[in-house]
Design an enzyme around this catalytic site. Structure first.
Site, PDB file in Angstrom:
ATOM      1  CE  LYS A 126      10.452 -10.763  -2.644  1.00 40.91           C
ATOM      2  NZ  LYS A 126       9.301 -10.508  -1.757  1.00 40.91           N
ATOM      3  CD  GLU A 174       6.294  -2.977 -17.120  1.00 44.88           C
ATOM      4  OE1 GLU A 174       6.041  -1.756 -17.020  1.00 44.88           O
ATOM      5  OE2 GLU A 174       6.451  -3.531 -18.219  1.00 44.88           O
ATOM      6  CB  CYS A 226       1.798   1.220 -11.309  1.00 45.32           C
ATOM      7  SG  CYS A 226       1.140   0.192 -12.634  1.00 45.32           S
ATOM      8  CD  GLU A 256       4.703   5.339  -7.311  1.00 49.20           C
ATOM      9  OE1 GLU A 256       5.683   4.837  -6.741  1.00 49.20           O
ATOM     10  OE2 GLU A 256       4.088   4.774  -8.225  1.00 49.20           O
TER      11      GLU A 256
HETATM   12  P1  NAD Z   1       8.447  -2.537  -3.692  1.00 51.82           P
HETATM   13  O1  NAD Z   1       9.459  -2.122  -4.685  1.00 51.82           O
HETATM   14  O2  NAD Z   1       8.586  -2.096  -2.305  1.00 51.82           O
HETATM   15  O3  NAD Z   1       8.381  -4.147  -3.619  1.00 51.82           O
HETATM   16  C1  NAD Z   1       8.136  -4.926  -4.758  1.00 51.82           C
HETATM   17  C2  NAD Z   1       8.772  -6.293  -4.563  1.00 51.82           C
HETATM   18  O4  NAD Z   1      10.179  -6.143  -4.498  1.00 51.82           O
HETATM   19  C3  NAD Z   1       8.349  -7.001  -3.267  1.00 51.82           C
HETATM   20  O5  NAD Z   1       8.199  -8.370  -3.543  1.00 51.82           O
HETATM   21  C4  NAD Z   1       9.539  -6.750  -2.367  1.00 51.82           C
HETATM   22  O6  NAD Z   1       9.711  -7.728  -1.369  1.00 51.82           O
HETATM   23  C5  NAD Z   1      10.687  -6.811  -3.358  1.00 51.82           C
HETATM   24  N1  NAD Z   1      11.895  -6.113  -2.946  1.00 51.82           N
HETATM   25  C6  NAD Z   1      12.009  -5.011  -2.164  1.00 51.82           C
HETATM   26  N2  NAD Z   1      13.307  -4.667  -2.030  1.00 51.82           N
HETATM   27  C7  NAD Z   1      14.018  -5.558  -2.753  1.00 51.82           C
HETATM   28  C8  NAD Z   1      15.409  -5.727  -3.027  1.00 51.82           C
HETATM   29  N3  NAD Z   1      16.316  -4.892  -2.545  1.00 51.82           N
HETATM   30  N4  NAD Z   1      15.800  -6.745  -3.813  1.00 51.82           N
HETATM   31  C9  NAD Z   1      14.868  -7.590  -4.359  1.00 51.82           C
HETATM   32  N5  NAD Z   1      13.551  -7.497  -4.122  1.00 51.82           N
HETATM   33  C10 NAD Z   1      13.127  -6.480  -3.345  1.00 51.82           C
HETATM   34  O7  NAD Z   1       7.052  -2.143  -4.311  1.00 51.82           O
HETATM   35  P2  NAD Z   1       5.621  -2.287  -3.637  1.00 51.82           P
HETATM   36  O8  NAD Z   1       5.544  -1.296  -2.515  1.00 51.82           O
HETATM   37  O9  NAD Z   1       5.353  -3.725  -3.373  1.00 51.82           O
HETATM   38  O10 NAD Z   1       4.664  -1.838  -4.840  1.00 51.82           O
HETATM   39  C11 NAD Z   1       4.314  -0.510  -5.083  1.00 51.82           C
HETATM   40  C12 NAD Z   1       5.229   0.086  -6.135  1.00 51.82           C
HETATM   41  O11 NAD Z   1       5.190  -0.706  -7.307  1.00 51.82           O
HETATM   42  C13 NAD Z   1       4.812   1.478  -6.579  1.00 51.82           C
HETATM   43  O12 NAD Z   1       5.957   2.247  -6.786  1.00 51.82           O
HETATM   44  C14 NAD Z   1       4.124   1.226  -7.916  1.00 51.82           C
HETATM   45  O13 NAD Z   1       4.102   2.314  -8.789  1.00 51.82           O
HETATM   46  C15 NAD Z   1       4.943   0.105  -8.451  1.00 51.82           C
HETATM   47  N6  NAD Z   1       4.197  -0.670  -9.441  1.00 51.82           N
HETATM   48  C16 NAD Z   1       4.495  -0.517 -10.769  1.00 51.82           C
HETATM   49  C17 NAD Z   1       3.771  -1.217 -11.746  1.00 51.82           C
HETATM   50  C18 NAD Z   1       4.040  -1.072 -13.216  1.00 51.82           C
HETATM   51  O14 NAD Z   1       3.500  -1.849 -14.012  1.00 51.82           O
HETATM   52  N7  NAD Z   1       4.844  -0.117 -13.642  1.00 51.82           N
HETATM   53  C19 NAD Z   1       2.762  -2.086 -11.343  1.00 51.82           C
HETATM   54  C20 NAD Z   1       2.476  -2.199  -9.979  1.00 51.82           C
HETATM   55  C21 NAD Z   1       3.215  -1.492  -9.034  1.00 51.82           C
HETATM   56  O1  6OD Z   2      -2.819  -4.392 -16.834  1.00 48.45           O
HETATM   57  C1  6OD Z   2      -1.642  -4.755 -16.789  1.00 48.45           C
HETATM   58  O2  6OD Z   2      -1.183  -5.582 -17.585  1.00 48.45           O
HETATM   59  C2  6OD Z   2      -0.734  -4.217 -15.773  1.00 48.45           C
HETATM   60  N1  6OD Z   2       0.542  -4.637 -15.853  1.00 48.45           N
HETATM   61  C3  6OD Z   2      -1.179  -3.361 -14.837  1.00 48.45           C
HETATM   62  C4  6OD Z   2      -0.350  -2.773 -13.865  1.00 48.45           C
HETATM   63  C5  6OD Z   2      -0.894  -2.034 -12.896  1.00 48.45           C
HETATM   64  C6  6OD Z   2      -0.106  -1.450 -11.872  1.00 48.45           C
HETATM   65  O3  6OD Z   2      -0.411  -1.383 -10.714  1.00 48.45           O
END
Ligand code: NAD
Ligand code: 6OD
Length: 478
Positions: free
Chosen positions: A179, A255, A289, A382
């Site tokens: 998804k 993540e 992230c 964040e």
């Molecule tokens: P988000 O958590 O809002 O959404 C991520 C996904 O989860 C989407 O597909 C969304 O539809 C789904 N989702 C939302 N609520 C849900 C629920 N209750 N149950 C199941 N699925 C649900 O995140 P975002 O706004 O799309 O992305 C930004 C965030 O992601 C930031 O906090 C960023 O730091 C984090 N991020 C972390 C990493 C990492 O590797 N650590 C990488 C990229 C992004």
């Molecule tokens: O480089 C990667 O493998 C990775 N997971 C990056 C994540 C970036 C977050 O936004």
């Protein structure tokens, strides 16, 4: 690009449609079908059934060959992927061309290589056995797939991050239901077409579009037919998924978010540190992230660093928008909060005016702040936008304490030319990744992930293969 579900090897568009908005100018790009509970059930059932078909008995060599065909398929439709990622996210084309699409193909190649070259790790205990009373036994370990894996991905690196999980999940012999974020459905749809053409048995990969809370994301992560969940997104969403997954004790790999620190010591190559910080705080308008939002600079070079960084940030142009009006409003609300909390705005601080179609889009100015206490919400929470706060420090211990004073622990960056200091400081920073004199320099075999509220588990190389497969002990009495 018309977003479609892909279930059991069939493309379909059932479910109510919702609009897909272009973040560059706010116009409607098209519509996306919202998967109903029935579509999700069909996808999970198709995935479960696929595990009982040829996929369940396919050898590692054949699975590696399928992964390579998917990588080739991505390469063959490079332009289509670039166009789809640029349309959904508004990111600069060069970013999609040099990061998103090559890495997506690279993710499949990396896991094909790892799988092909992987010696099955067999731990054997032979004569004499563990204890003399137990007799003799031969123990060996087989690794088997987890089963049906739900992959939930975010909007910031849609193709890169979904393939980063799909490739190892398939490498280990699982079936997948993906998804993607509701904001970025397009590259996932092209990927489903590529996978369809690559000859993966039907039902091994499934795609369902739609929202998270109260919708597809929740249906999927609470589904009794799902055997594991791999999620990337906000920490609060991770907590919600964990609660939902608890009923079926479904294992999770998370993540999550970050509030990443950078430490700039007076012995650093300051120009390199400024260059690196422009990248680490402002790449993809801060919507990665790993981006740095807290910068701590040794007091003797603080003013020079702030001045140099501010000059570079004021000159930034050609940057992309925030993903949505909602996210733009969130970032701008932090800019206002920073002022209320007493920040000095050294660069940016508002929304830009372009006098073209971008004024209908979701842009914010790259922003540099100073002068806030560590207790300020702007310094603790964040923001996920093009913004950093810079504060001075006096000693190495103080720098470490500041870096570690966060509920998050994803990634950090250390700028120093003192080798001993680099080795002394790096292991003491409470983040899953520490970059020294660089940022986001990736080797796909290394452990990737966060500590504290930034995640559970590690991805990358063998670490992903370990999550997506389960070791089973077989003990034969001799
Ligand atoms: P988000 O958590 O809002 O959404 C991520 C996904 O989860 C989407 O597909 C969304 O539809 C789904 N989702 C939302 N609520 C849900 C629920 N209750 N149950 C199941 N699925 C649900 O995140 P975002 O706004 O799309 O992305 C930004 C965030 O992601 C930031 O906090 C960023 O730091 C984090 N991020 C972390 C990493 C990492 O590797 N650590 C990488 C990229 C992004
Ligand atoms: O480089 C990667 O493998 C990775 N997971 C990056 C994540 C970036 C977050 O936004």
């Amino acid at each position: 690009m018309k977003a479609q579900h892909y279930v059991g090897g069939v493309f379909r568009s059932d479910g109510p449609a919702f609009p897909l908005i272009d973040p560059v100018d706010g116009s409607e790009l098209g519509t996306v079908p919202e998967a109903t509970r029935e579509v999700v059930d069909d996808a999970v059932t198709a995935a479960g059934a696929a595990l009982k078909g040829p996929w369940g008995t396919m050898g590692a060599e054949e699975r590696a060959a399928v992964l390579r065909r998917i990588a080739d398929g991505i390469q063959a439709r490079f332009e289509e992927f670039v166009a789809a990622e640029v349309a959904d996210t508004g990111r600069p084309r060069a970013f999609a061309e040099t990061v998103d699409v090559p890495r997506a193909a690279g993710n499949f190649r990396a896991y094909a290589d790892l799988l092909y070259g992987r010696p099955e790790r067999a731990y054997t205990t032979q004569i004499p056995g563990w204890s003399s009373g137990a007799g003799q036994a031969l123990n060996y370990t087989v690794r088997r797939p987890l089963g049906v894996v739900a992959i939930i991905s975010p909007w910031n690196l849609p193709l890169l991050l979904s393939t980063w999980k799909i490739a190892p999940a398939l490498a280990c012999g699982n079936a997948v239901v993906l998804k993607p974020s509701e904001e970025t459905p397009s590259t996932a749809t092209v990927l489903a077409q590529v996978i369809n053409e690559a000859g993966l048995p039907e039902g091994v990969f499934n795609l369902v579009h739609g929202h998270g809370a109260g919708a597809v994301g929740e249906f999927l992560t609470g589904h009794e037919g799902v055997d594991a969940i791999a999620f990337t997104g906000e920490s609060a969403t991770g907590a919600a998924i964990m609660r939902n997954a608890a009923d079926h004790v479904t294992p999770v790999s998370f993540e999550l978010g970050g509030k990443n620190p950078a430490l700039v010591f007076a012995d650093a190559d300051l120009d390199a540190a400024v260059d690196g910080t422009v990248r680490s705080s402002f790449t993809h308008s801060g919507q990665i992230c790993l981006c740095t939002e807290r910068i701590y600079v040794e007091r003797s070079v603080f003013d020079e660093f702030v001045e140099k960084l501010a000059a570079r940030v004021k000159a930034l142009d050609g940057y992309g928008p925030m993903i949505s009006a909602e996210h733009r409003d969130k970032v701008l609300s932090y800019y206002r909060l920073a002022k209320e909390e007493g920040a000095t705005i050294v660069a940016g601080g508002g929304a830009p005016t372009f006098n073209d179609e971008r004024d209908g889009g979701f842009y914010v100015e790259p922003t540099v702040l100073t002068g806030l206490p560590e207790t300020a919400r702007t310094v603790r929470e964040e923001i996920f936008g093009p913004v950093c706060h810079i504060a001075p420090f006096d000693t190495e211990d103080e720098a470490l304490a500041l870096a570690n004073n966060s509920p998050y622990g994803l990634a950090s960056t250390v700028w120093t030319t003192n080798l001993s200091r680099a080795h002394r400081v790096a292991p003491k920073i409470e983040t899953g990744i520490v970059w020294v004199n660089c940022w986001n320099l990736r080797d796909l075999r290394t452990p990737f992930g966060g500590v504290k509220a930034s995640g559970i588990g590690r991805e990358g190389g063998e670490y992903s293969l370990d999550f997506f497969s389960e070791p089973v002990n077989v003990c034969i009495q001799i």
